[in-house]
Structures are given as structure tokens and as C-alpha cells.
Design a protein around this motif. Structure first.
Motif, short mmCIF file in Angstrom:
data_model
loop_
_atom_site.label_atom_id
_atom_site.label_comp_id
_atom_site.label_asym_id
_atom_site.label_seq_id
_atom_site.Cartn_x
_atom_site.Cartn_y
_atom_site.Cartn_z
N MET A 1 10.96 -1.32 -2.51
CA MET A 1 10.54 -2.64 -2.02
C MET A 1 9.96 -3.50 -3.14
SD MET A 1 8.69 -2.59 1.70
CE MET A 1 7.10 -2.45 0.99
N PRO B 1 17.90 -4.72 7.70
CA PRO B 1 17.83 -5.14 9.10
C PRO B 1 19.09 -4.77 9.90
CG PRO B 1 16.93 -6.85 7.72
CD PRO B 1 17.50 -5.81 6.80
N PHE C 1 -4.90 4.93 11.04
CA PHE C 1 -3.93 5.80 11.70
C PHE C 1 -4.50 6.29 13.04
CE2 PHE C 1 -2.70 7.47 7.18
CZ PHE C 1 -2.21 6.22 6.87
N ILE D 1 1.55 -6.96 3.18
CA ILE D 1 2.69 -7.35 4.02
C ILE D 1 2.39 -7.00 5.47
CG2 ILE D 1 4.44 -7.19 2.20
CD1 ILE D 1 5.14 -4.38 3.28
N ALA E 1 10.12 -4.02 10.61
CA ALA E 1 11.26 -3.47 11.35
C ALA E 1 10.91 -3.43 12.84
CB ALA E 1 11.62 -2.09 10.83
N GLU F 1 7.87 2.70 13.03
CA GLU F 1 8.87 1.82 13.65
C GLU F 1 10.12 2.61 14.05
OE1 GLU F 1 8.39 -0.88 10.32
OE2 GLU F 1 8.03 -2.53 11.72
N GLU G 1 0.98 -1.38 6.55
CA GLU G 1 1.57 -2.42 5.67
C GLU G 1 0.53 -3.42 5.17
OE1 GLU G 1 2.88 -1.38 8.54
OE2 GLU G 1 5.07 -1.24 8.37
N GLU H 1 10.43 14.75 -1.50
CA GLU H 1 9.70 14.32 -2.70
C GLU H 1 9.09 12.93 -2.52
OE1 GLU H 1 12.94 14.45 -2.31
OE2 GLU H 1 13.69 12.51 -2.98
N ALA H 2 9.62 12.13 -1.59
CA ALA H 2 9.11 10.78 -1.37
C ALA H 2 8.57 10.63 0.06
CB ALA H 2 10.21 9.75 -1.63
N TYR H 3 8.12 11.73 0.64
CA TYR H 3 7.60 11.72 2.00
C TYR H 3 8.58 11.05 2.97
CZ TYR H 3 2.97 13.76 1.21
OH TYR H 3 1.94 14.64 0.95
N ILE I 1 8.30 2.17 -0.86
CA ILE I 1 7.49 1.13 -1.51
C ILE I 1 8.02 0.85 -2.92
CG2 ILE I 1 5.15 0.51 -2.27
CD1 ILE I 1 4.11 2.30 0.02
N GLY J 1 7.25 5.57 5.79
CA GLY J 1 7.51 4.12 5.79
C GLY J 1 8.65 3.73 4.90
N1 CO8 Z 1 7.42 4.92 -0.39
C1 CO8 Z 1 7.72 5.55 -1.54
N2 CO8 Z 1 7.12 6.70 -1.92
C2 CO8 Z 1 6.19 7.21 -1.09
C3 CO8 Z 1 5.83 6.60 0.13
C4 CO8 Z 1 6.51 5.39 0.48
N3 CO8 Z 1 6.28 4.76 1.63
N4 CO8 Z 1 4.87 7.33 0.73
C5 CO8 Z 1 4.64 8.39 -0.08
N5 CO8 Z 1 5.43 8.33 -1.18
C6 CO8 Z 1 5.48 9.25 -2.31
C7 CO8 Z 1 4.30 9.07 -3.24
O1 CO8 Z 1 4.55 8.04 -4.17
C8 CO8 Z 1 4.21 10.44 -3.89
O2 CO8 Z 1 5.23 10.55 -4.85
P1 CO8 Z 1 4.84 10.97 -6.38
O3 CO8 Z 1 4.29 12.36 -6.24
O4 CO8 Z 1 6.15 10.90 -7.09
O5 CO8 Z 1 3.82 9.99 -6.82
C9 CO8 Z 1 4.62 11.38 -2.75
O6 CO8 Z 1 5.35 10.59 -1.81
C10 CO8 Z 1 3.42 11.96 -2.02
O7 CO8 Z 1 2.53 10.92 -1.68
P2 CO8 Z 1 0.95 11.02 -1.93
O8 CO8 Z 1 0.67 11.71 -3.20
O9 CO8 Z 1 0.38 9.65 -1.74
O10 CO8 Z 1 0.55 12.01 -0.74
P3 CO8 Z 1 -0.82 12.05 0.10
O11 CO8 Z 1 -0.69 13.27 0.96
O12 CO8 Z 1 -2.00 11.91 -0.78
O13 CO8 Z 1 -0.77 10.73 1.05
C11 CO8 Z 1 0.29 9.17 2.55
C12 CO8 Z 1 0.23 10.63 2.04
C13 CO8 Z 1 -0.98 8.83 3.34
C14 CO8 Z 1 1.50 9.11 3.48
C15 CO8 Z 1 0.44 8.21 1.36
O14 CO8 Z 1 1.52 8.63 0.54
C16 CO8 Z 1 0.71 6.78 1.76
O15 CO8 Z 1 -0.20 6.06 2.11
N6 CO8 Z 1 2.01 6.36 1.70
C17 CO8 Z 1 2.38 4.99 1.97
C18 CO8 Z 1 2.34 4.69 3.43
C19 CO8 Z 1 2.68 3.23 3.67
O16 CO8 Z 1 2.02 2.34 3.17
N7 CO8 Z 1 3.73 2.99 4.46
C20 CO8 Z 1 4.19 1.64 4.75
C21 CO8 Z 1 5.26 1.24 3.79
S1 CO8 Z 1 5.77 -0.44 4.01
C22 CO8 Z 1 6.79 -0.39 5.35
O17 CO8 Z 1 7.05 0.61 5.90
C23 CO8 Z 1 7.35 -1.71 5.76
C24 CO8 Z 1 8.57 -1.53 6.64
C25 CO8 Z 1 9.37 -2.78 6.59
C26 CO8 Z 1 10.83 -2.54 6.94
C27 CO8 Z 1 11.59 -3.81 6.66
C28 CO8 Z 1 13.09 -3.59 6.88
C29 CO8 Z 1 13.88 -4.84 6.65
#
Ligand code: CO8
Length: 259
Positions: A72, A86, A166, A138, A142, A113, A133, A25-27, A69, A66
Motif C-alpha cells: 500500500m 476493489p 481490537f 487511513i 473494503a 473485512e 487503519e 511471513e507477512a501475517y 501495508i 489486513g
Molecule cells: N501488511 C504487511 N506486513 C504485515 C502486516 C500487514 N498488514 N501485518 C503484519 N505484517 C508483517 C510484519 O511487517 C512482520 O514482518 P517482518 O518480520 O518482515 O517485519 C510480520 O508480519 C510479523 O508482524 P509483527 O512483527 O508486527 O508481529 P506482532 O505479533 O508483533 O504483531 C500485529 C502482529 C498486531 C498483527 C501487527 O503486525 C500489526 O499491527 N499489523 C498491521 C495490522 C494493520 O494495521 N492492519 C490494517 C492494514 S490497512 C488495511 O487493511 C486497509 C484495507 C483496505 C483495503 C482496500 C482495498 C481496495
């Protein structure tokens, strides 16, 4: 093996323990809970002699999109400073046995990562890798800035981290981020095949090979060669080395015991 909230853990099969990221549900966003569960499974797997290799996978559409969010968003600077994540990432990075990943769909941010924390990565041709990010104001947190540049080189690492674009599985393979591309239906099977093959190899040699290879990221060539030499020398004292050589001479299959 106990049950978890964010991951599924299959029972050990021919020496391979499989972890499936399971927040569809949250990818498969890597919230703290999910990372702590991976760290917990690895802590147990580390001391479990029946586990010779670990396979990490997601689902058909996504490996992991990832960090979470939404989680975060609630952290201020002090929260980030006291973040337990970490330590969980460190547990993954320091796991001494091989980790093979089977990746289909998105591997973004912390998901990319996590891919870089794995030792061998097989991806379906529907996989996409990225560090988006920058779009959130940001940067990778990681290890992305450090591991990516060491893995795929400066120009492509800069391109991914600065533009948030990507890359495809084929590009990821060509740049050395992953090792093989398959059709999506076969990535798990191929990763399992490799993990099972590794599980038949002498465990001490496997462990020292992984350790020596990873040291190449951190050391000069000279000290890396010293680490390799010491590991090579140490292996001369193992029963498995005698068994491996004897089996070759006697034209039979070796039976490794991890001793
Ligand atoms: N976090 C939380 N929820 C997410 C995330 C995420 N990273 N990615 C997707 N989801 C959720 C969406 O909110 C959505 O939920 P809902 O239906 O409840 O709104 C569901 O998953 C499906 O997502 P989309 O509707 O957006 O699906 P699409 O097919 O249109 O798009 C994508 C898929 C391209 C993957 C898009 O969801 C996206 O861009 N996601 C975010 C990707 C991103 O920015 N990742 C980086 C996050 S930051 C990070 O990873 C920093 C790491 C630092 C680690 C530090 C450790 C100390």
C-alpha cells in the motif's frame, strides 16, 4: 485445481472447497496477488457443480492482518484509484454459494473485512478482530465502515474504527460479527462440519436463501420481503422442493439434485 502463490486450495471434500491463506511471513497480509487468487478460485468454484460451499481459513496464529501495508505504501492517489483490488473484493462479495470462515488469531483491517464477506464465521478463542487503519492515517477501504455498522451497530463500529482497538472472539460473537467460538484447535473442524452440512442441502434453496438474507443489508423491509416472496415462489418450481417434501412424507432422506 491449479497451484497458487499466496493461497493453498484443498481438493473438494464432500462438496466443500477449502482456501487457506498462505503468507505466514507477512501475517497473511492481503496483497493484490492474494486477493486476485481468491477471486480466481471463486470464479471457477461458481461454475463447478461439485462445489457446494467454500471454507476460508488462515493459520493457527493469524487469519489475515489486513491489506499489505508494504504494498500500500507505494500507491499514490492515482494508484489507489486504479487499484484492481476493489474488483477482487466485489468477486468475493458476489460469490453466490455459502462461504464459511474458520478464524484463529488476528483478523484485522482487510482481514476483518474478509470475515465480513464470509457468511458464517467460527473463531478460535485466540482470535482478535479490529479495524486499526486509523493508526495508519487511513480508514477501512473494503467495506468496513459500511458492513461493520450494519453488523455490530453504531457504537461498537465507531469504537473499533475510531480507536483502532481490537475485540476478542467472545466479544465478536456477542456483537454478531461471528457466530461461534471454539477452542482454536476446533475452529476449522467446526467450520468444515457446518460447510459439509450446508453442502448436503438443496443448492438452489441455499443460493436463494443467501441472496435473500444479504439483501436485508441493502433494502427496505418491504422490498426485502418482496425479494423473499419471489425466491420462495421460484423454489416451488424446483424438483428439490418436491423431493424434500416427498422425502419428509415417506420418512426417508431426501436426495437433492440442484434442479
Ligand atoms: N501488511 C504487511 N506486513 C504485515 C502486516 C500487514 N498488514 N501485518 C503484519 N505484517 C508483517 C510484519 O511487517 C512482520 O514482518 P517482518 O518480520 O518482515 O517485519 C510480520 O508480519 C510479523 O508482524 P509483527 O512483527 O508486527 O508481529 P506482532 O505479533 O508483533 O504483531 C500485529 C502482529 C498486531 C498483527 C501487527 O503486525 C500489526 O499491527 N499489523 C498491521 C495490522 C494493520 O494495521 N492492519 C490494517 C492494514 S490497512 C488495511 O487493511 C486497509 C484495507 C483496505 C483495503 C482496500 C482495498 C481496495
Amino acid at each position: 485445481m491449479q497451484t497458487y502463490e499466496d493461497i493453498l486450495v484443498d481438493s473438494v471434500q464432500d462438496g466443500v472447497l477449502t482456501i487457506r491463506l498462505n503468507r505466514p511471513e507477512a501475517y497473511n497480509a492481503l496483497r493484490t496477488q492474494l486477493l486476485s487468487e481468491i477471486a480466481d478460485v471463486l470464479a471457477q468454484a461458481k461454475d463447478d457443480e461439485t462445489v457446494k460451499a467454500v471454507l476460508i481459513t488462515g493459520n493457527d496464529k493469524v487469519f489475515a492482518a489486513g491489506a499489505d501495508i508494504k504494498e500500500m505504501a507505494s500507491l499514490d492517489a492515482v494508484g489507489v484509484m486504479n487499484d484492481p483490488r476493489p474488483a477482487h473484493w466485489r468477486a468475493i462479495a458476489q460469490f453466490p454459494k455459502p462461504i464459511v470462515a474458520a478464524v484463529n488469531g488476528f483478523a484485522l483491517g482487510g482481514g476483518c473485512e474478509l470475515v465480513m464477506h464470509c457468511d458464517i464465521v467460527i473463531a478460535g478463542d485466540n482470535a482478535q478482530f479490529g479495524q486499526p487503519e486509523i493508526n495508519l492515517g487511513i480508514i477501512p477501504g473494503a467495506g468496513g465502515t459500511q458492513r461493520l455498522i450494519r453488523t455490530i451497530g453504531k457504537s461498537m463500529a465507531m469504537q473499533l474504527v475510531l480507536s483502532g482497538e481490537f475485540i476478542s472472539a467472545e466479544q465478536a460473537r456477542d456483537f454478531g460479527l461471528i457466530s461461534e467460538v471454539t477452542i482454536p484447535e476446533r475452529s476449522f473442524e467446526r467450520a468444515m462440519e457446518l460447510a459439509k452440512k450446508i453442502a448436503t442441502k438443496p443448492p438452489i434453496a441455499v443460493r436463494l436463501a443467501k441472496e435473500s438474507l444479504l439483501k436485508a443489508y441493502e433494502t427496505t423491509l418491504d422490498s426485502g420481503l418482496n425479494i423473499e416472496r419471489k425466491a420462495f415462489t421460484m423454489l416451488a418450481a424446483t424438483q428439490d422442493r418436491n423431493e424434500g417434501i416427498a422425502a419428509f412424507m415417506e420418512k426417508r432422506k431426501p436426495e437433492f439434485k440442484g434442479k
